[in-house]
Enzyme design. Structure first.
Site, PDB file in Angstrom:
ATOM      1  N   GLY A 156       0.838  -1.212   0.000  1.00  0.00           N
ATOM      2  CA  GLY A 156       0.000   0.000   0.000  1.00  0.00           C
ATOM      3  C   GLY A 156       0.869   1.256   0.000  1.00  0.00           C
ATOM      4  O   GLY A 156       0.620   2.207  -0.748  1.00  0.00           O
ATOM      5  N   HIS A 157       1.904   1.249   0.857  1.00  0.00           N
ATOM      6  CA  HIS A 157       2.818   2.402   0.870  1.00  0.00           C
ATOM      7  C   HIS A 157       3.546   2.531  -0.468  1.00  0.00           C
ATOM      8  O   HIS A 157       3.756   3.630  -0.972  1.00  0.00           O
ATOM      9  CB  HIS A 157       3.883   2.243   1.964  1.00  0.00           C
ATOM     10  CG  HIS A 157       3.345   2.207   3.355  1.00  0.00           C
ATOM     11  ND1 HIS A 157       3.301   1.056   4.108  1.00  0.00           N
ATOM     12  CD2 HIS A 157       2.833   3.185   4.142  1.00  0.00           C
ATOM     13  CE1 HIS A 157       2.787   1.323   5.289  1.00  0.00           C
ATOM     14  NE2 HIS A 157       2.489   2.606   5.339  1.00  0.00           N
ATOM     15  N   SER A 199      -2.518  -3.291   5.750  1.00  0.00           N
ATOM     16  CA  SER A 199      -2.280  -2.402   6.890  1.00  0.00           C
ATOM     17  C   SER A 199      -1.083  -2.939   7.653  1.00  0.00           C
ATOM     18  O   SER A 199      -0.902  -4.162   7.753  1.00  0.00           O
ATOM     19  CB  SER A 199      -3.507  -2.391   7.811  1.00  0.00           C
ATOM     20  OG  SER A 199      -3.149  -1.902   9.087  1.00  0.00           O
TER      21      SER A 199
END
Ligand code: PAF
Length: 309
Positions: free
Chosen positions: A41-42, A190
């Site tokens: 995600g990052h 996450s």
């Protein structure tokens, strides 16, 4: 030949100098604020930043001001070496990795509070959290002087708060939202997913499935309150340890919605063992969503396919 190490600065002054040099040459700059423990995600934020600007800066700072006294600040996953390797590989130009005293020196006394947007949903369940976020992000934006800053849509409330804060403080950085990256089974990535046990991990994707089903029902005319109540009870019955909220809100103001007459969003937060999972899904106004509709939903028309990895 050994790869060149990732250029790293640890002070605001050094970051300012580096950015000023780029600017002198006419280079544009994008910032990706993170707390480390980097996952795909990052890296999607980094990819977007690199497309937007000539230079990409990533900040890595586990911000104590956004953790409550009983939250996981001490245990939050930290692995700067692994993060650096990923960022170098991804072509990031500079890492800003300050320590706590650099961001909050003795005597630090300022807080940035975004009222309204920060007082609802996660703001109710995590008092002070968004003031901690807005304060550190304001500092990062002011120091980095970036043209763009990228934030994940996974933290949808945070994204709206950061947009409001930057607009209100006349910070000229364009705030860019980047779509959530999911596991193949739909679970949003996450850094805290690592807290899930095997059984909890197996249950976790139900959250996204219920979100998709509920969005589809509402878009096909289901009464919003009924659909949300049904989703909440389905999550509870499935074995989640608690539903902090499940809400249909205006996509920008996050005010509660009782009819789908403008762009909207479903937002959810649940407890699952040691983890607290949040997720969200857009709700698009459709001609089939009447003002006080309660017709039976047609299902199966919303695009699925959990993975964007
Ligand atoms: O989303 C995060 O990781 C954090 O809230 C942020 C934006 C880096 C501020 O600490």
């Amino acid at each position: 030949m050994p790869a060149k190490p990732l250029a790293t600065v640890r002070t605001a002054a050094a970051l300012r100098r580096a950015v000023a040099q780029w600017r002198k040459r006419g280079d544009t700059v994008a910032l990706v604020p993170t707390m480390g423990a980097l996952h795909a995600g990052h890296m999607a934020l980094v990819t977007r930043a690199r497309r937007l600007a000539k230079r990409t800066v990533v900040s890595l700072f586990v911000n104590p001001a956004q953790f409550g006294p009983h939250e996981d600040f001490a245990k939050y996953p930290r692995d700067e070496a692994a993060d650096r390797a990923k960022l170098r590989e991804a072509g990031v130009d500079l890492l800003f990795a300050p320590d706590v005293a650099e961001i909050y020196p003795p005597g630090f006394a300022t807080a940035v509070a975004v009222s309204g947007l920060a007082d609802t949903l996660d703001g109710v369940h995590r008092p002070g959290h968004f003031t901690g976020v807005a304060t550190v992000v304001a500092k990062l934006l002011i120091v980095a002087q970036a043209d763009f800053a990228c934030f994940g849509e996974k933290d949808y409330q945070q994204l709206q708060i950061v947009k409001r804060m930057a607009a209100d403080l006349d910070i000229p950085t364009r705030i860019v939202g980047v779509p959530t990256v999911r596991e193949r089974d739909g679970l949003a990535l996450s850094s805290r997913n690592g807290y899930l046990s095997q059984d909890e991990r197996a249950l976790a994707p139900t959250l996204h499935r219920v979100l998709l089903d509920t969005a589809e029902h509402i878009e096909h005319g289901a009464n919003i309150d009924d659909a949300v109540a049904r989703a909440t009870s389905e999550l509870t019955m499935s074995g989640f340890d608690g539903v902090d909220y499940f809400a249909a809100v205006d996509a920008e103001t996050l005010e509660p919605l009782d009819r789908l007459d403008r762009p909207a969003r479903l937002l959810v937060a649940v407890q699952l063992g040691r983890a607290r999972l949040i997720d969200n899904e857009p709700l698009k106004p459709t001609s089939r969503a009447p003002a006080a509709g309660s017709g039976r939903p047609r299902s199966g028309t919303r695009p699925r396919g959990g993975s964007s990895r």
